[in-house]
Design an enzyme around this catalytic site. Structure first.
Site, short mmCIF file in Angstrom:
data_model
loop_
_atom_site.label_atom_id
_atom_site.label_comp_id
_atom_site.label_asym_id
_atom_site.label_seq_id
_atom_site.Cartn_x
_atom_site.Cartn_y
_atom_site.Cartn_z
N SER A 35 -41.30 80.96 83.11
CA SER A 35 -40.47 80.69 83.38
C SER A 35 -38.94 80.92 82.49
CB SER A 35 -40.44 79.16 84.11
OG SER A 35 -39.68 78.27 85.25
N GLU A 36 -38.16 81.64 83.64
CA GLU A 36 -37.64 82.33 83.02
C GLU A 36 -36.31 81.16 82.62
OE1 GLU A 36 -38.11 83.76 86.20
OE2 GLU A 36 -36.11 84.48 87.22
N ASN A 37 -36.38 80.17 83.49
CA ASN A 37 -34.86 79.49 83.16
C ASN A 37 -35.40 78.47 82.00
OD1 ASN A 37 -37.22 78.53 85.40
ND2 ASN A 37 -36.03 76.53 84.92
#
Lengths: 217, 216, 216, 217
Positions: free
Chosen positions: B45-47
């Site tokens: 998850s890129e966050n």
């Protein structure tokens, strides 16, 4: 050196027209109490550097809705319809930056780098006005560092020396922003004793932090 | 089976054991439901984390854990959290095996437009530009047309997300591979024909021989 | 008082409460012994931590904690460890208030040579080039001459560590400040004269008026 | 996916002429058991990327003394007199790189950046052969990314998925090197169960790690 201050003292450092970095991903990891303080104080003409404008009633979204933002650097504004509306009406000047490039530009600002070469954005509108370099036969854009007057940080656990530990996905832009501003104020979700955070697991060393305030959340 | 589920199910077959995969918002998110039981796919998850798990039950929601769409999720054993600079180092550095994204337009050389419609909708590119440039394989999971109009074009007309980075397009009608020699229709749904696909596809494509039929 | 101790003691007076300081190997290390009790100076070790403390007793040595010279040290409450990329981000990014280093040569415009003698000794620059460029204030702590030959020159002849980055030179004979208007002798040791300093200093310098006498 | 392998299996992956990254600061944080394995196997003509060559009987120093290194990229070789002697006799080709630039070049290699601009080395021999750019009136050198065939990592605590936690000053070059090589092998000082390292405190996520071996030390 006294780092622990009141919310009022923190607000005294924020003024109209300042460039302020605010972390958070859809509000997660955003220092809500500090943002609420800015809303209450009504500081105007802010230049905000953030990855998104959350939602109208969350995080940076509140500053947008309240008309306090003049210039915005962000990677995504789609979840807050007010940002798009105000941009279209010319009320906010928005510069869109790819999320990875944004993180890296802030890191470069904090780490004394003059810029970096990224393949992100090559062949798109992002490359407009930027120097293009070829390394090993591959095209890259030269992206420049970003810094700010103030960074408002949200730590899950913070000690009085300013050492910070972030929980779960709240870390996002906090770590890089804490390195890239003249004044760094951290909102502590939980204030802990010095030494309570294992020195190995400190995620932002206290040397980056100028002031610590206790958050309400 | 619903069109979106059919697409998600087909995309899920692209992954191998140990693959690190980033799923975009919307349709791509459904792909996680169709991973084979005998392989481990690691979702990034890129966050800021890897080993993303399913959505929590309502009483188990942790406000500190959301996915890239801002929705509550969980993490699985062996997860790791990191900041956005590390996250996009993972993405840009080629450590993500595949990214699955939606598209407004894609063209026959693999150009992708999925982040804005001038004068109408400017949400921003978020992490999409980094993902499309950095992931080893870029898979589009999308409905074949938008209100009947082709989305697979000779040349994109909207502002691009990235140039020539798309590898595979999966729609409810078929599976296209973008190759240096042109776009190839590799698989076709059982409920359509090559002619029907051609009718709603502006781009030129080569029909693979043999042409596989997509499983439902 | 020993010459080296005199130099270290004088350098220590440069620091203010809360300063983050990186000390080089050798003479600069002694500076830590002379910090005033009423201020807190935070020592950074470029191999990866802040709040470095004194050497441990022999039975308390932790093989995982050494300083930039590879010697066992301790950390103080409030310490933090990090990797080399972060460490040099701190250094290059201007987060270190002062670095104290030795020198082979320094010249009147603040050029520094302290990392190699061609054909003789090539230890490498280690972190010195980053420190000298990145620290807000660069202080040289060094003996005034090397075997009677001047080290403070009109122009360095050895390969440089950095150009025009030195701010202050502390020797057993005096304290020099490098300014855009030239090198200024700010303080002089009580056991020497301006003429004696001039005799062993190749560089031109201005004598401050009044000229302070260095405390012993 | 099987990540946990024997020391022999690890050695089977290392061959003459490979470019290998080895972390450690004067030996602290170096995977000694893997280095000992390389010495025993007698792999030749190695290209080694490291910050220093420690001492003759410690860490990377052992590979130097044993004549296994053909090309060396390092920031400091002064603590191992053998390195200097072999360099002067033309037995090892040494490229000296400022320590911060070395860390950043490896990071860039792992993060897909085409290079970065640093003020370090401007006006010195370090700038030879490099592109110089001016940003905001300040001179910078363009430094390029470094990658390797193999990175040998030393984790204080490692789980079978390859998640790593480093103790104290052992972290140094481990984190960046773990991102920048085709094959990443980590030597576990202590092998722990998956989940034993808090996901918040994982310093190298397992996705970077291909293989885990148990160290002797």
């Amino acid at each position: 050196m006294k780092k622990f201050i009141s919310m009022d003292e923190a607000m005294d450092m924020l003024h109209d027209g300042m460039t302020v970095m605010i972390p958070g991903f859809m509000g997660v990891g955003t220092p809500e109490t500090l943002v609420d303080g800015m809303v209450k104080k009504g500081i105007k003409d802010l230049h905000i550097i953030c990855t998104d404008t959350a939602r109208p009633n969350i995080g940076i979204g509140k500053l947008i809705v309240n008309g306090q933002v003049k210039k915005l650097y962000a990677s995504h504004i789609g979840t807050n319809p007010e940002t798009g509306r105000m941009m279209n009406e010319g009320l906010i000047d928005v510069t869109l930056i790819p999320q990875g490039t944004l993180a890296e530009r802030i890191r470069a600002g904090g780490a004394g780098l003059g810029g970096f070469l990224t393949p992100t954005g090559v062949g798109t509108v992002v490359e407009e006005g930027k120097q293009k370099l070829v390394v090993d036969g591959k095209d890259y854009l030269l992206e420049l560092p970003l810094t700010a007057d103030v960074a408002l940080i949200r730590g899950s656990k913070v000690d009085r020396k300013g050492n910070i530990w972030y929980n779960a996905a709240t870390r996002n832009f906090n770590t890089v922003m804490a390195t890239a501003a003249k004044i760094v104020i951290v909102e502590a979700q939980e204030l802990v004793e010095v030494g309570e955070i294992d020195p190995n697991n400190v995620m932002t060393p206290g040397i980056f932090v100028d002031y610590v305030v206790k958050g309400d959340a | 089976m619903d069109i979106r589920e059919r697409i998600a199910k087909r995309v899920a077959k692209e992954f191998e054991d140990g693959d690190i995969v980033n799923l975009g918002i919307g349709l791509p998110t459904l792909v996680a439901n169709y991973i084979k039981d005998d392989i481990e796919v690691i979702f990034q998850s890129e966050n800021g984390f890897v080993k993303m798990g399913p959505a929590p039950t309502e009483d188990a929601v942790d406000p500190d854990i959301v996915n890239a769409g801002g929705l509550p999720v969980t993490v699985l054993p062996g997860a790791a959290y990191f900041d956005s600079a590390v996250s996009f180092g993972i993405i840009r550095g080629g450590h993500v095996d595949a990214t699955v994204l939606g598209a407004l337009q894609v063209d026959e050389v693999g150009n992708l437009a999925n982040w804005m419609i001038p004068g109408k909708m400017v949400p921003g590119m978020g992490g999409a530009m980094d993902l499309v440039v950095g992931a080893k394989k870029v898979i589009l999971a999308m409905e074949h047309t938008a209100k009947g109009r082709p989305k697979i074009l000779r040349e994109c007309t909207l502002p691009l997300t990235a140039k020539k980075e798309v590898n595979l397009i999966v729609t409810e009608m078929g599976v296209f591979e973008i190759t240096p020699g042109g776009m190839i229709l590799r698989e076709m749904a059982s409920d359509t024909t090559v002619e029907q696909i051609q009718a709603v596809t502006e781009a030129d494509f080569i029909v693979a021989d043999p042409l596989k039929i997509m499983e439902d």
